[in-house]
Scaffold this motif. Structure first.
Motif, PDB file in Angstrom:
ATOM      1  N   ALA A 222       0.842  -1.197   0.000  1.00 55.05           N
ATOM      2  CA  ALA A 222       0.000   0.000   0.000  1.00 55.05           C
ATOM      3  C   ALA A 222       0.876   1.246   0.000  1.00 55.05           C
ATOM      4  N   ALA A 223       0.307   2.340  -0.491  1.00 59.59           N
ATOM      5  CA  ALA A 223       1.053   3.596  -0.532  1.00 59.59           C
ATOM      6  C   ALA A 223       1.336   4.090   0.882  1.00 59.59           C
ATOM      7  N   ARG A 224       2.493   4.693   1.056  1.00 60.67           N
ATOM      8  CA  ARG A 224       2.875   5.276   2.351  1.00 60.67           C
ATOM      9  C   ARG A 224       3.594   6.593   2.049  1.00 60.67           C
ATOM     10  N   VAL A 225       2.828   7.654   1.971  1.00 60.28           N
ATOM     11  CA  VAL A 225       3.345   8.947   1.516  1.00 60.28           C
ATOM     12  C   VAL A 225       4.181   9.610   2.611  1.00 60.28           C
ATOM     13  N   SER A 226       5.321  10.142   2.220  1.00 61.55           N
ATOM     14  CA  SER A 226       6.177  10.918   3.119  1.00 61.55           C
ATOM     15  C   SER A 226       6.432  12.289   2.495  1.00 61.55           C
ATOM     16  N   LEU A 227       6.643  13.289   3.351  1.00 61.82           N
ATOM     17  CA  LEU A 227       6.806  14.670   2.916  1.00 61.82           C
ATOM     18  C   LEU A 227       8.003  15.307   3.612  1.00 61.82           C
ATOM     19  N   PHE A 228       8.510  16.385   3.006  1.00 58.09           N
ATOM     20  CA  PHE A 228       9.539  17.183   3.668  1.00 58.09           C
ATOM     21  C   PHE A 228       9.392  18.629   3.206  1.00 58.09           C
ATOM     22  N   GLU A 229       9.935  19.540   3.991  1.00 55.64           N
ATOM     23  CA  GLU A 229       9.871  20.953   3.641  1.00 55.64           C
ATOM     24  C   GLU A 229      11.036  21.284   2.722  1.00 55.64           C
ATOM     25  N   ALA A 230      10.703  21.611   1.476  1.00 55.31           N
ATOM     26  CA  ALA A 230      11.733  21.816   0.457  1.00 55.31           C
ATOM     27  C   ALA A 230      11.968  23.289   0.193  1.00 55.31           C
ATOM     28  N   GLU A 231      13.192  23.606  -0.129  1.00 54.01           N
ATOM     29  CA  GLU A 231      13.558  24.953  -0.524  1.00 54.01           C
ATOM     30  C   GLU A 231      14.725  24.892  -1.495  1.00 54.01           C
ATOM     31  N   ILE A 232      14.755  25.867  -2.401  1.00 60.28           N
ATOM     32  CA  ILE A 232      15.848  25.982  -3.362  1.00 60.28           C
ATOM     33  C   ILE A 232      16.671  27.199  -2.979  1.00 60.28           C
ATOM     34  N   ARG A 233      17.967  27.007  -2.832  1.00 58.39           N
ATOM     35  CA  ARG A 233      18.874  28.097  -2.503  1.00 58.39           C
ATOM     36  C   ARG A 233      20.036  28.086  -3.488  1.00 58.39           C
ATOM     37  N   GLY A 234      20.140  29.155  -4.263  1.00 64.86           N
ATOM     38  CA  GLY A 234      21.208  29.228  -5.254  1.00 64.86           C
ATOM     39  C   GLY A 234      21.110  28.140  -6.294  1.00 64.86           C
ATOM     40  N   GLY A 235      19.875  27.732  -6.618  1.00 60.21           N
ATOM     41  CA  GLY A 235      19.676  26.686  -7.618  1.00 60.21           C
ATOM     42  C   GLY A 235      19.899  25.278  -7.107  1.00 60.21           C
ATOM     43  N   VAL A 236      20.026  25.100  -5.782  1.00 57.12           N
ATOM     44  CA  VAL A 236      20.294  23.779  -5.207  1.00 57.12           C
ATOM     45  C   VAL A 236      19.228  23.438  -4.175  1.00 57.12           C
ATOM     46  N   MET A 237      18.657  22.241  -4.288  1.00 50.92           N
ATOM     47  CA  MET A 237      17.714  21.736  -3.292  1.00 50.92           C
ATOM     48  C   MET A 237      18.363  20.568  -2.561  1.00 50.92           C
ATOM     49  N   SER A 238      18.601  20.750  -1.254  1.00 49.06           N
ATOM     50  CA  SER A 238      19.155  19.671  -0.437  1.00 49.06           C
ATOM     51  C   SER A 238      18.021  18.744   0.002  1.00 49.06           C
ATOM     52  N   VAL A 239      18.277  17.451  -0.049  1.00 44.03           N
ATOM     53  CA  VAL A 239      17.270  16.449   0.306  1.00 44.03           C
ATOM     54  C   VAL A 239      17.734  15.696   1.540  1.00 44.03           C
ATOM     55  N   PRO A 240      16.956  15.696   2.619  1.00 45.69           N
ATOM     56  CA  PRO A 240      17.367  14.986   3.842  1.00 45.69           C
ATOM     57  C   PRO A 240      17.265  13.473   3.668  1.00 45.69           C
ATOM     58  N   PRO A 241      18.016  12.695   4.453  1.00 46.92           N
ATOM     59  CA  PRO A 241      17.885  11.234   4.412  1.00 46.92           C
ATOM     60  C   PRO A 241      16.473  10.818   4.821  1.00 46.92           C
ATOM     61  N   TYR A 242      16.009   9.713   4.251  1.00 48.02           N
ATOM     62  CA  TYR A 242      14.644   9.261   4.513  1.00 48.02           C
ATOM     63  C   TYR A 242      14.410   8.971   5.986  1.00 48.02           C
ATOM     64  N   LEU A 243      15.396   8.415   6.667  1.00 50.94           N
ATOM     65  CA  LEU A 243      15.224   8.020   8.065  1.00 50.94           C
ATOM     66  C   LEU A 243      15.412   9.180   9.049  1.00 50.94           C
ATOM     67  N   SER A 244      15.696  10.374   8.543  1.00 54.42           N
ATOM     68  CA  SER A 244      15.883  11.518   9.447  1.00 54.42           C
ATOM     69  C   SER A 244      14.539  12.079   9.882  1.00 54.42           C
ATOM     70  N   GLY A 245      14.579  12.888  10.950  1.00 52.45           N
ATOM     71  CA  GLY A 245      13.354  13.506  11.449  1.00 52.45           C
ATOM     72  C   GLY A 245      12.817  14.593  10.549  1.00 52.45           C
ATOM     73  N   GLN A 246      13.594  15.027   9.559  1.00 51.17           N
ATOM     74  CA  GLN A 246      13.138  16.065   8.638  1.00 51.17           C
ATOM     75  C   GLN A 246      12.120  15.539   7.632  1.00 51.17           C
ATOM     76  N   VAL A 247      12.052  14.227   7.488  1.00 54.60           N
ATOM     77  CA  VAL A 247      11.090  13.597   6.579  1.00 54.60           C
ATOM     78  C   VAL A 247       9.901  13.133   7.406  1.00 54.60           C
ATOM     79  N   HIS A 248       8.730  13.685   7.117  1.00 54.22           N
ATOM     80  CA  HIS A 248       7.524  13.381   7.879  1.00 54.22           C
ATOM     81  C   HIS A 248       6.809  12.176   7.262  1.00 54.22           C
ATOM     82  N   LYS A 249       6.596  11.163   8.089  1.00 50.28           N
ATOM     83  CA  LYS A 249       6.007   9.901   7.621  1.00 50.28           C
ATOM     84  C   LYS A 249       4.701   9.651   8.366  1.00 50.28           C
ATOM     85  N   PRO A 250       3.844   8.779   7.842  1.00 48.25           N
ATOM     86  CA  PRO A 250       2.575   8.473   8.522  1.00 48.25           C
ATOM     87  C   PRO A 250       2.806   7.901   9.919  1.00 48.25           C
TER      88      PRO A 250
END
Length: 250
Positions: A222-250
């Protein structure tokens, strides 16, 4: 014995169009201004994905750490025909055994033909991205890490990406928006000739992935959607690791 650090691979990807649909605007598709981690992961998957021989499930997942935006963010409005449903594999298997129960799906049927006034095809407005180009940075995260398997995955991916080989055609959000790719290597044949654009944007909540990336998955999950707060700075978007607290999971 200390395990070697995972190798980070860099891909430059581009295409004529892209659409990374915001989930809150799915009926009339509206794209995020930049590729999502899940769409970037799918491009890595298309080049190489190792499977466990016993379980038949993936032995690893690709984790995106950074996205560099190499072309201006430009939107274009498109009208696309989309099908509302598709025939399931189980239905096809039943029809192969007994054709009397065949119930086809009509893409463009009249009421007399289909017995309903609902057609299988519909037109939808799409706000897509025009001529996108990105540089993706990702590494393999093994579910059961061991040196031999990691070396096989990294060597196989590097070899295939360098040759332009893929299991299926990578795409930019929607399958009809095919993507070209090239492996970027320091001192290699594809040096970093493009620089990130001067673009800053607070995107807000962005889709990270639609699967549970903490364990090997299967087609029936089944689907299990996860989200994070994204921002672009100087043309670069940093992506946090999936297991970090920055990624919000169900």
């Amino acid at each position: 014995m200390t395990q070697p650090r995972p190798k980070t691979f860099t891909l430059e990807v581009w295409g004529d169009y892209a659409c990374f649909t915001r989930p809150e605007l799915k009926v009339e598709r509206f794209s995020y201004p930049v590729i999502t981690p899940s769409a970037a992961r799918a491009i890595f998957d298309a080049i190489y994905l190792e499977f466990d021989k016993k379980s038949g499930k993936p032995a690893h997942r690709w984790e995106i750490s950074k996205v560099e935006v190499l072309s201006s963010v430009r939107y274009v409005a498109l009208m696309r025909n989309e099908v509302k449903e598709k025939v399931s594999v189980s239905s096809v298997k039943k029809w192969m055994k007994d054709a009397s129960g065949l119930t086809p799906i009509y893409a463009d049927a009249t009421m007399a033909e289909a017995g309903t006034d609902t057609k299988g095809r519909t037109q939808r407005q799409t706000m897509a991205l025009k001529a996108p180009r990105y540089r993706l940075h990702g590494q393999a995260v093994l579910f059961d890490d061991n040196l031999e398997t990691r070396q096989k995955i990294e060597r196989s991916f590097e070899r295939r990406a360098r040759r332009g080989q893929c299991v299926w055609q990578p795409y930019l959000g929607c399958r009809e928006f095919s993507a070209a790719f090239e492996l970027v290597e320091p001192g290699g044949t594809a040096p970093m000739t493009h620089e990130p654009i001067a673009h800053n944007e607070d995107i807000g909540w962005m889709l990270y992935d639609v699967f549970d990336l903490s364990r090997p998955g299967g087609s029936g999950d089944a689907a299990r959607v996860s989200l994070f707060e994204a921002e672009i700075r100087g043309g670069v978007m940093s992506v946090p690791p999936y297991l970090s607290g920055q990624v919000h999971k169900p």
